[in-house]
Design a protein around this motif. Sequence first.
Motif, mmCIF file in Angstrom:
data_model
loop_
_atom_site.group_PDB
_atom_site.id
_atom_site.type_symbol
_atom_site.label_atom_id
_atom_site.label_comp_id
_atom_site.label_asym_id
_atom_site.label_seq_id
_atom_site.Cartn_x
_atom_site.Cartn_y
_atom_site.Cartn_z
ATOM 1 N N LEU A 87 0.813 -1.218 0.000
ATOM 2 C CA LEU A 87 0.000 0.000 0.000
ATOM 3 C C LEU A 87 0.843 1.263 0.000
ATOM 4 C CD1 LEU A 87 -2.858 -1.087 2.373
ATOM 5 C CD2 LEU A 87 -3.005 -0.611 -0.068
ATOM 6 N N ARG B 42 -12.509 -5.121 0.680
ATOM 7 C CA ARG B 42 -12.620 -3.685 0.484
ATOM 8 C C ARG B 42 -12.312 -2.876 1.730
ATOM 9 N NH1 ARG B 42 -11.213 -3.586 -3.079
ATOM 10 N NH2 ARG B 42 -11.874 -3.957 -5.181
ATOM 11 N N SER B 43 -11.958 -3.539 2.841
ATOM 12 C CA SER B 43 -11.559 -2.749 4.004
ATOM 13 C C SER B 43 -10.192 -3.236 4.476
ATOM 14 C CB SER B 43 -12.585 -2.861 5.129
ATOM 15 O OG SER B 43 -12.375 -4.038 5.866
ATOM 16 N N PHE B 44 -9.493 -2.360 5.188
ATOM 17 C CA PHE B 44 -8.124 -2.660 5.592
ATOM 18 C C PHE B 44 -8.077 -3.888 6.494
ATOM 19 C CE2 PHE B 44 -4.290 -1.819 8.236
ATOM 20 C CZ PHE B 44 -3.369 -1.738 7.219
ATOM 21 N N LYS B 45 -9.003 -3.951 7.454
ATOM 22 C CA LYS B 45 -9.032 -5.062 8.395
ATOM 23 C C LYS B 45 -9.205 -6.378 7.648
ATOM 24 C CE LYS B 45 -10.769 -5.498 12.992
ATOM 25 N NZ LYS B 45 -11.727 -4.832 13.875
ATOM 26 N N MET C 128 -6.431 -7.981 -1.712
ATOM 27 C CA MET C 128 -6.968 -6.701 -2.188
ATOM 28 C C MET C 128 -7.886 -6.856 -3.400
ATOM 29 S SD MET C 128 -3.644 -4.348 -1.603
ATOM 30 C CE MET C 128 -4.073 -3.068 -2.768
#
Lengths: 281, 234
Positions: free
Chosen positions: A40, A226-229, A222
Motif C-alpha cells: 500500500l 474492500r476494508s483494511f481489516k 486486495m
Amino acid sequence: MKEFFLSLQDYFSYDFVWYALIVGVLVALCAALFGVILVLKRFSFIGDGLSHVAFGALAIAAVMNLTNQMLLVLPVTVLAAVLLLKTGQHTKLKGDAAIAVLSVGALALGYLVMDLFSASANVAGDVCGSLFGSFSILTLSRADLWVCVILSVLVIALFTLFYHRIFAVTFDEDFARAVGVRASVYNLFLAIITAVIIVLAMKLVGSLLISALIVFPALSAMRVCRSFKRVVICSAILATACSAFGILLSLVVSTPVGPTVVAVELATFLIFSLTGKLLRR
Amino acid sequence: MSQMICREVSLGYDGATVASHVSFTVEKGDYLCIVGENGSGKSTLMKTLLRLRQPLEGEIVLGDGIRQSDIGYLPQQSETQKDFPASVMEVVLSGCVGRSDFGFFAKRKNRITAHDNMARLGICSLASRSYSELSGGQQQRTLLARALCATEKILLLDEPVAGLDPHATEELYETIARLNRESGVTILMITHDLGAVMRYANRVLHMSATPTFYSSVEEYRTSMAFPLREGGVS
C-alpha cells in the motif's frame, strides 16, 4: 489421492517436517502482514532489493566461514532497509533507482565473492540454493526453530498492538504526523521489521523469491476485500494456507520448496483476481 | 487572546525560500482563506503551521489554550489513497489516533466520536462502504469527519474542493461554513476560488505579494491584491 495422504502421514512422523511447517507458516504470516503495508505504501520492490542485499551479505558470511551467518546478514540488511526507506522520501537518487542500484550491486558482488573465494566444490549449487531456496528449510535445528518462533511472535504482536497507528500512517502519513503520531519512528520500525522478515524468509524460499511472500497474499486479498481489516485478515489466512500447502506438496512430489510455495501463491493470486473481476460485475 | 500568531515567517525547504515575511493573526471562529498563485507557498505554509516543516525564520505562536494537537488537517488527496482498501469507518476512526489512550474503553469512546462526526457530515450510511469507491465529495466529507475526530478547534483545509463537481463543491462549502458558524471551528483554507472567499471568509491572506497581504475580506475587495473581476465574484 489416497497415496498422497498416506505419504503425508509418513512425513508427519518426522520432526524436521514439523519444524519446516512451523517456520514456513510463521515466516509467511509475518511477511504477509507487513506485505500489506509495503504494497500500500508502494514499497513492493524494497523487499526485492533487500533480499538481494541479504544474498550479498550471506555470500560474504559464507566466505568468511562465520559459524553464525545471521550475525552478519541481519545487521547489513537492517542497515540497507533503513537507508532505502530514508532515501525514499526526499533525495537526489529517487527511491526506485536507489533500490535498483543497491539490489543489482549486491547480487553481483555476492556472486563474485563466492566465485573468487569460496572453498566449496560446488559454487554454482550454493549460489542456486541461496537464490531459489535450498533444502535448508528441511534441515532446521531446534535452535533455528526457536529463534524463528520468537521473532515471528514478536513481529505479529507489534503489528496487532500498533494496528491503528500503522493504518493511520499507511493511509495518510502527513495527517498522522499532524495529529502527533511520530511517523518517522514507524517508518524506521517498518524498515527494521521488513529486514528481519527477509532474513528469516531466505531459508524458506531463497532470496530471489522472497518478494512473492511479501506481495502475493496482500495483492490477492486486495482483489476481493474492500476494508483494511479484511485485507489484513484475508492475507494472513492466505499466507498460512499457501505456505503450509506448498511445503507439503513439495515434500510429496519432491520439488524444491521455495518455488513450490511461490507457485501456490501465484495460483491463489490468479484465482482471487478472477473472483474479484466476477464479483465486481 | 489570539489562537495563532504568525510573525515575519519565512517558508521553504532544502535551503530554498518560497515565501518570506508572512504575518497574520488568527482569532477564534475566524474563517481565513489563503490565496495566491501555484508555487507561492500556500501548501508549505500549511505544513509549517502543522509543524511538518520548520519555519526558516520568524515564529509561530499558539495562544488561547491551543496546543499543536488541536490543529486538524484536511490534506490534498494523494495518489496512494485512490485504490487503498479502507472502509469509511476505518478512515474516520484513524482521526482518533493522536489520542494517547489505549484499552477497551478508549476504543469504544473513539467509535462514538467517529460515529458522531459521521452523523454531523451526513455520511453515516456510508460507514461500511469502501473509501476508494466513493465520489469525490463523499471522500472529502470522510476526510473532514476524520479531521474533526482529531480536533474541534482549528481546521486547516488544503484546496478541499479541488476536482469536485459544482454541486458537490457547493455542498462542501456549506458544510464547512456550518462547522465554522455553529460549532465555532476556526477555518484556515487554501483556495483558488475567489467567489468562495468573498462569500464565506472573514479574513484573507494573499501569498503572492511580498510582504504577504493580510486583511479583512472588505479591505481585500477594494485592495490592489485582488485581481479585478477575476473568478466570478457573485
